[in-house]
Design a protein around this motif. Structure first.
Motif, short mmCIF file in Angstrom:
data_model
loop_
_atom_site.label_atom_id
_atom_site.label_comp_id
_atom_site.label_asym_id
_atom_site.label_seq_id
_atom_site.Cartn_x
_atom_site.Cartn_y
_atom_site.Cartn_z
N UNK A 65 0.87 -1.17 0.00
CA UNK A 65 0.00 0.00 0.00
C UNK A 65 0.91 1.22 0.00
N UNK A 66 0.81 2.00 -1.06
CA UNK A 66 1.63 3.21 -1.17
C UNK A 66 0.81 4.41 -0.73
N UNK A 67 1.34 5.60 -1.00
CA UNK A 67 0.68 6.83 -0.60
C UNK A 67 -0.60 7.10 -1.36
N UNK A 68 -1.58 7.63 -0.64
CA UNK A 68 -2.84 8.02 -1.27
C UNK A 68 -2.60 9.30 -2.09
N UNK A 69 -3.61 9.71 -2.87
CA UNK A 69 -3.45 10.85 -3.77
C UNK A 69 -3.00 12.11 -3.05
N UNK A 70 -3.52 12.36 -1.87
CA UNK A 70 -3.17 13.58 -1.14
C UNK A 70 -1.78 13.53 -0.50
N UNK A 71 -1.22 12.34 -0.38
CA UNK A 71 0.12 12.16 0.20
C UNK A 71 0.85 11.07 -0.60
N UNK A 72 1.23 11.38 -1.83
CA UNK A 72 1.78 10.34 -2.72
C UNK A 72 3.17 9.86 -2.33
N UNK A 73 3.47 8.65 -2.76
CA UNK A 73 4.81 8.08 -2.63
C UNK A 73 5.67 8.70 -3.73
N UNK A 74 6.89 9.10 -3.38
CA UNK A 74 7.79 9.71 -4.37
C UNK A 74 8.28 8.70 -5.38
N UNK A 75 8.39 9.15 -6.61
CA UNK A 75 8.91 8.34 -7.71
C UNK A 75 10.39 8.66 -7.87
N UNK A 76 11.19 7.64 -8.19
CA UNK A 76 12.60 7.89 -8.46
C UNK A 76 13.48 6.73 -8.06
N UNK A 77 14.78 6.99 -8.03
CA UNK A 77 15.76 5.99 -7.63
C UNK A 77 16.35 6.43 -6.29
N UNK A 78 16.39 5.51 -5.35
CA UNK A 78 16.82 5.80 -3.99
C UNK A 78 17.70 4.66 -3.49
N UNK A 79 18.23 4.81 -2.30
CA UNK A 79 18.96 3.75 -1.60
C UNK A 79 18.51 3.76 -0.15
N UNK A 80 18.50 2.59 0.46
CA UNK A 80 18.16 2.51 1.88
C UNK A 80 19.25 3.26 2.67
N UNK A 81 18.79 4.22 3.48
CA UNK A 81 19.72 5.04 4.26
C UNK A 81 19.79 4.62 5.72
N UNK A 82 18.67 4.10 6.25
CA UNK A 82 18.69 3.63 7.65
C UNK A 82 17.65 2.54 7.83
N UNK A 83 17.90 1.70 8.84
CA UNK A 83 17.00 0.59 9.16
C UNK A 83 16.72 0.61 10.66
N UNK A 84 15.45 0.36 11.00
CA UNK A 84 15.04 0.34 12.41
C UNK A 84 14.08 -0.82 12.63
#
Length: 170
Positions: A82-101
């Protein structure tokens, strides 16, 4: 306050334009936006490069609400998200994991959720994490993060490491 509103407005417009351009490109309509075209080209090139490698990477298809964990060109795990709804969308692009908790508290203007399991952040407060508070996987309902069922989040958390590439597209 005005500066914050302007930043939010610009962020939303940027995400909207990128999403619209990628959606049009996906159905075969050329976008006139050089900027959106460059994002789409970067995503496509990154996927091609990763598929030719032996590297672990994560692909998130927002249109299909699917996440695939890859080892080079071989898919090793696929799940509904489940990604972000229209009012709070998930960003599109290329990323890398920066931190894990293993567990964290997530707060926003309209939510405060303790004990969020297996969170991996890739862009500020945007992350992939378990969601025990809903069962609407396959439907965009989040505030921009990528929600997984807790058991799937645990598997992905144990499989991925800091620096694992994440590709998010329509």
């Amino acid at each position: 306050m005005t500066k914050l509103i302007n930043q939010d407005w610009k962020r939303c417009l940027t995400i909207f334009l990128a999403s619209a351009a990628l959606s049009l490109t996906t159905v075969g309509i050329n976008s006139t936006s050089t900027w959106a075209s460059k994002i789409n080209q970067k995503i496509e090139a990154t996927i091609q490069t990763l598929q030719k490698s032996e590297e672990r990477w994560i692909q998130i298809n927002l249109a299909k609400q699917r996440l695939i964990a890859w080892e080079g060109g071989k898919p090793v795990y696929a799940i509904i998200i489940s990604s972000g709804k229209k009012s709070t969308p998930t960003r599109i692009g290329t990323f890398k994991i920066k931190s894990k908790h293993k567990s964290t508290r997530m707060r926003g203007r309209t939510y405060d959720v303790p004990n969020v399991p297996h969170a991996m952040f890739y862009d500020g407060n945007y992350g992939i994490h378990g969601a025990y508070w809903h069962k609407k996987f396959g439907t965009p309902v989040s505030h921009g993060c990528v929600n997984l069922a807790p058991n799937h989040a645990k598997w992905l958390f144990n499989w991925a490491s800091i620096g694992t590439p994440i590709i998010i597209h329509k």
